[in-house]
Write a protein that holds these residues in place. Structure first.
Motif, short mmCIF file in Angstrom:
data_model
loop_
_atom_site.label_atom_id
_atom_site.label_comp_id
_atom_site.label_asym_id
_atom_site.label_seq_id
_atom_site.Cartn_x
_atom_site.Cartn_y
_atom_site.Cartn_z
N VAL A 260 0.81 -1.21 0.00
CA VAL A 260 0.00 0.00 0.00
C VAL A 260 0.85 1.27 0.00
CG1 VAL A 260 -1.69 1.32 1.35
CG2 VAL A 260 -1.95 -1.16 1.09
N ALA A 261 1.94 1.27 0.76
CA ALA A 261 2.71 2.50 0.96
C ALA A 261 3.19 3.17 -0.33
CB ALA A 261 3.89 2.23 1.89
N PRO A 262 3.71 2.43 -1.33
CA PRO A 262 4.17 3.13 -2.54
C PRO A 262 3.06 3.92 -3.23
CG PRO A 262 5.02 0.89 -2.50
CD PRO A 262 4.02 0.99 -1.39
N PHE A 263 1.84 3.36 -3.25
CA PHE A 263 0.72 4.07 -3.87
C PHE A 263 0.29 5.27 -3.02
CE2 PHE A 263 0.52 -0.08 -5.88
CZ PHE A 263 0.26 0.25 -7.19
N MET B 201 3.17 -2.47 17.55
CA MET B 201 2.64 -2.63 16.20
C MET B 201 1.21 -2.09 16.10
SD MET B 201 4.09 -6.23 14.71
CE MET B 201 3.54 -5.77 13.06
N THR B 202 0.42 -2.31 17.16
CA THR B 202 -0.95 -1.76 17.17
C THR B 202 -0.92 -0.24 17.11
OG1 THR B 202 -1.70 -3.64 18.50
CG2 THR B 202 -3.13 -1.71 18.43
N ALA B 203 -0.02 0.36 17.91
CA ALA B 203 0.11 1.81 17.91
C ALA B 203 0.57 2.32 16.54
CB ALA B 203 1.09 2.25 18.99
N GLY B 204 1.51 1.61 15.92
CA GLY B 204 2.00 2.01 14.61
C GLY B 204 0.94 1.93 13.53
N SER B 205 0.16 0.85 13.54
CA SER B 205 -0.92 0.71 12.55
C SER B 205 -1.97 1.80 12.73
CB SER B 205 -1.58 -0.67 12.69
OG SER B 205 -0.65 -1.70 12.41
N THR B 206 -2.29 2.11 13.98
CA THR B 206 -3.26 3.16 14.26
C THR B 206 -2.74 4.52 13.77
OG1 THR B 206 -4.04 1.95 16.20
CG2 THR B 206 -4.61 4.29 16.06
N ALA B 207 -1.45 4.77 14.00
CA ALA B 207 -0.85 6.02 13.55
C ALA B 207 -0.90 6.15 12.03
CB ALA B 207 0.59 6.12 14.05
N VAL C 298 -8.62 -4.86 0.32
CA VAL C 298 -9.15 -3.88 1.28
C VAL C 298 -8.77 -2.46 0.86
CG1 VAL C 298 -8.98 -3.03 3.67
CG2 VAL C 298 -9.23 -5.47 3.22
N PHE C 299 -7.53 -2.30 0.41
CA PHE C 299 -7.07 -0.99 -0.04
C PHE C 299 -7.87 -0.52 -1.25
CE2 PHE C 299 -3.63 1.42 -2.44
CZ PHE C 299 -3.80 2.59 -1.71
N SER D 207 -8.12 7.66 1.66
CA SER D 207 -9.19 6.92 2.33
C SER D 207 -8.87 5.44 2.38
CB SER D 207 -10.51 7.16 1.59
OG SER D 207 -11.56 6.37 2.14
N GLY D 208 -8.32 4.89 1.27
CA GLY D 208 -7.93 3.49 1.26
C GLY D 208 -6.86 3.19 2.28
N MET D 209 -5.91 4.11 2.46
CA MET D 209 -4.85 3.96 3.45
C MET D 209 -5.44 3.89 4.86
SD MET D 209 -1.44 4.00 3.85
CE MET D 209 -0.15 4.51 4.99
N GLN D 210 -6.37 4.77 5.16
CA GLN D 210 -6.98 4.80 6.49
C GLN D 210 -7.71 3.49 6.80
OE1 GLN D 210 -9.33 8.46 6.01
NE2 GLN D 210 -8.05 9.42 7.58
N ILE D 211 -8.50 3.02 5.85
CA ILE D 211 -9.27 1.80 6.08
C ILE D 211 -8.34 0.59 6.19
CG2 ILE D 211 -10.91 0.20 5.02
CD1 ILE D 211 -12.36 2.65 3.90
N THR D 212 -7.32 0.53 5.33
CA THR D 212 -6.39 -0.61 5.35
C THR D 212 -5.71 -0.74 6.70
OG1 THR D 212 -5.99 -0.41 2.96
CG2 THR D 212 -4.36 -1.62 4.26
N PHE D 213 -5.20 0.37 7.24
CA PHE D 213 -4.46 0.27 8.50
C PHE D 213 -5.36 0.29 9.72
CE2 PHE D 213 -1.02 0.99 5.59
CZ PHE D 213 -0.09 0.08 6.08
N GLY D 214 -6.62 0.68 9.54
CA GLY D 214 -7.59 0.41 10.59
C GLY D 214 -7.81 -1.09 10.74
N VAL D 215 -7.92 -1.78 9.60
CA VAL D 215 -8.03 -3.24 9.62
C VAL D 215 -6.74 -3.86 10.18
CG1 VAL D 215 -8.24 -5.30 8.17
CG2 VAL D 215 -9.69 -3.30 7.73
#
Length: 475
Positions: free
Chosen positions: A296-299, A350-356, A422-423, A442-450
Motif C-alpha cells: 500500500v505505501a508506494p501508492f 505494532m498496534t500503535a504504529g498501525s493506528t498512527a 481492502v485498499f 481513504s484506502g490507506m486509512q481503512i487498510t491500516f484500521g483493519v
C-alpha cells in the motif's frame, strides 16, 4: 581452508575463518529471498504503467513469488535430505539468479510472472536449507547467535527492498530491481560452493519421505485462496466464492492425506502444542500487516502525497534504518526478559504504529507510524522465534522452522491479496494507479484500521497462550 564438516547436532571444531565465511554464505542465502519479496513492491506503480496493467494483475508479480515459496518451502527441505542439502542449495541459488535475469528482461507481464514463480522456487530452496545448515557449520554453543543473525538478515532484506528499489528505479528503470540480484547471487554461489560442508550421503529410506501428494494439495489450496482474493478487482463474486470453497475442500483433503501417510509433508501432531499454534497464528497475522505496508505505501506516498519515485524510496527507507538499528537490541532484550513479555510489547507497538498510519496525516504521520510498526515487528519476531525454538528437539528443528516459514508466507500472501483488496475497496477504485489522491488516502486509512484490528487479535492470542502456559506450569 577446507569447509567445516559435522554430523547434525554435533559441535564443530573451532575454525574461525571457515565459520565466518560459511555464515557469510548462509547470511546472503537468507538475505536474497527476503530482498526478492520486498524489492518488487516499490516497482508496482512503474510496472503497472510499463505493462499497461491493472493493479490486481500487477499484484501477481508479488503473489507468484510468494506462492512458489509457500507451497514448496517444506517440500524442498525434505528433498534436501534426499538429494543432499549442499547440492540442492547451490541449485537453488543458481535458479534464483537465472530467474532474476529473466525478470529483468521480461517483455510481457505474464512472462514476468512466470519468471517470478521460478525465482520463488529458488528462494524456497535457499530459505529452507539455510536454516538446516546452521547445525553443520557453527559450534553448538553459538547456534542461537547464528540463528539470530539469519533472522536479522531476513528482516534487513525485507526492509531494505523498498528504499533500494526506489533508488534503482529512479536511476536505471524497473529492470534494475531484478538484475541487482545477479552479482549478489553469483557471490552467494561462490561462497556456498567454497565454504559449506559437503553433503553427508542421503539414506535410501529417506527417499520414501518426499510427500508429492501433500505438496500438490498444498499448492492447490494456496493457489485457489490467492486467486479468490485477487480475481474481481476488489469485488467478491461467485467465482471468488467458488475458489474459496475449492481452497477449503483441498485444505480438508490435505489434512486427511497428511494424517494417513507414513511421511507427511507436515506433521499434524505438532498442532496439539497450543503455544506453538498460537505462535504460528500470530506470525501469520503480523506478516499480513507488514506485507500491507509494502503493497500500500508506494501508492499512498506517490498518489496521495505526490512524492516522486526517488523520494518514495527515501521515505520508505525509514523502516530499513529502524529495522537494522533495533534487530540486535531486540534479540538481547529477549535474552534478558521473558519471551511472552517481549512478544506483548512488540504487538502493542505494532498496534500503535498501525493506528498512527491510519489516522496521522502527511509524511510525518507515515514516518511516526512506520517507526513504531517496524520496531514492534523486530521485538515480536525475536521473541516469537525464541519462544518457538527454545524447547524443540534436534530432530524436530527442521519441521518447526519450516512451519514458521510457512506461517510467515501465508501472512505475506494474505497481506498482498486480502489487504490489497481492502485498499482497493477503501479507495473505491479498481484502478489504484489512476485513483484520486483523496481516494487513495481513504484506502490507506481503512487498510491500516483493519491492520490495527489484526494486531489486536494477535495480542489477544498472545495473552491466551501466556495464561495457558502459566496454568500448566502452576499445575
Amino acid at each position: 581452508m577446507k569447509p567445516i564438516i559435522a554430523e547434525p547436532g554435533e559441535a564443530v571444531a573451532e575454525r574461525p575463518y571457515s565459520v565466518r565465511w560459511a555464515l557469510a554464505s548462509l547470511s546472503l542465502s537468507m538475505l536474497l529471498p527476503s530482498l526478492g519479496t520486498s524489492i518488487a513492491n516499490v516497482g508496482l506503480p512503474s510496472l503497472a504503467r510499463s505493462f499497461d496493467a491493472a493493479f490486481q494483475d500487477v499484484q501477481w508479480i508479488v503473489l507468484a513469488y510468494l506462492l512458489a515459496i509457500t507451497t514448496l518451502i517444506v517440500s524442498v527441505g525434505r528433498l534436501g535430505d534426499v538429494t543432499g542439502r549442499r547440492r540442492l542449495l547451490l541449485i537453488g541459488i543458481l535458479l534464483f539468479t537465472l530467474a532474476s535475469v529473466l525478470c529483468g528482461l521480461a517483455p510481457t507481464l505474464w512472462l514476468m510472472i512466470a519468471a517470478r514463480a521460478l525465482q520463488g522456487l529458488g528462494a524456497a530452496i535457499m530459505m529452507a536449507l539455510t536454516m538446516a545448515f546452521v547445525g553443520e557449520t557453527v559450534p553448538k554453543a553459538t547456534t542461537g547467535s547464528a540463528m539470530g543473525l539469519l533472522g536479522t538478515m531476513s528482516a534487513i532484506g525485507t526492509a531494505l527492498g523498498p528504499s533500494l528499489g526506489g533508488l534503482l528505479i529512479a536511476c536505471f528503470g524497473w529492470p534494475a530491481i531484478f538484475l541487482v540480484n545477479v552479482p549478489l547471487g553469483l557471490t552467494t554461489f561462490v561462497l556456498a560452493y567454497r565454504y559449506l560442508p559437503n553433503d553427508i550421503g542421503a539414506r535410501k529410506k529417506d527417499r520414501a519421505g518426499f510427500d508429492t501428494m501433500g505438496t500438490l494439495l498444498l499448492a492447490l489450496t494456496l493457489s485457489a485462496y490467492a486467486l479468490a482474493m485477487t480475481i474481481g478487482r476488489g469485488r467478491f463474486g461467485l467465482l471468488n466464492l467458488a475458489l474459496l470453497l475449492t481452497a477449503a475442500f483441498s485444505a480438508g483433503l490435505f489434512v486427511f492425506t497428511e494424517a494417513r501417510i507414513a511421511s507427511p509433508l507436515i506433521e499434524l501432531p505438532v498442532f496439539r502444542n497450543r503455544v506453538l499454534t498460537a505462535s504460528l497464528a500470530m506470525n501469520a497475522l503480523v506478516s499480513t500487516v507488514m506485507m500491507a505496508t509494502l503493497v500500500v505505501a508506494p501508492f499512498y506516498l506517490s498518489r496521495a502525497l505526490g512524492l516522486g519515485e526517488a523520494l518514495v524510496g527515501a521515505v520508505m527507507s525509514i523502516g530499513p534504518v529502524i529495522s537494522i538499528l533495533s534487530g540486535v537490541p531486540a534479540g538481547r532484550l529477549v535474552d534478558r526478559l521473558e519471551a511472552p513479555f517481549v512478544i506483548a510489547a512488540g504487538l502493542v507497538a505494532m498496534t500503535a504504529g498501525s493506528t498512527a498510519l491510519a489516522v496521522l496525516p502527511g509524511i510525518a504521520g507515515y514516518i511516526a507510524g512506520i517507526a513504531m510498526l517496524t520496531s514492534g515487528y523486530q521485538l515480536f519476531q525475536a521473541a516469537n522465534n525464541t519462544a518457538v525454538m527454545a524447547d524443540v528437539q534436534p530432530d524436530q528443528r527442521g519441521v518447526i522452522s519450516g512451519m514458521l516459514n510457512l506461517s510467515r508466507n501465508l501472512g505475506l500472501i494474505t497481506g498482498a491479496s486480502v489487504m490489497g483488496a481492502v485498499f482497493a475497496y477503501g479507495a473505491a477504485a479498481s484502478e489504484i494507479a489512476a485513483a484520486r489522491p483523496e481516494a487513495v488516502h481513504s484506502g490507506m486509512q481503512i487498510t491500516f484500521g483493519v491492520a490495527a484490528a489484526l494486531i489486536a487479535v494477535a495480542l489477544t492470542i498472545a495473552a491466551g497462550a501466556y495464561r495457558r502456559r502459566t496454568n500448566s506450569e502452576g499445575a
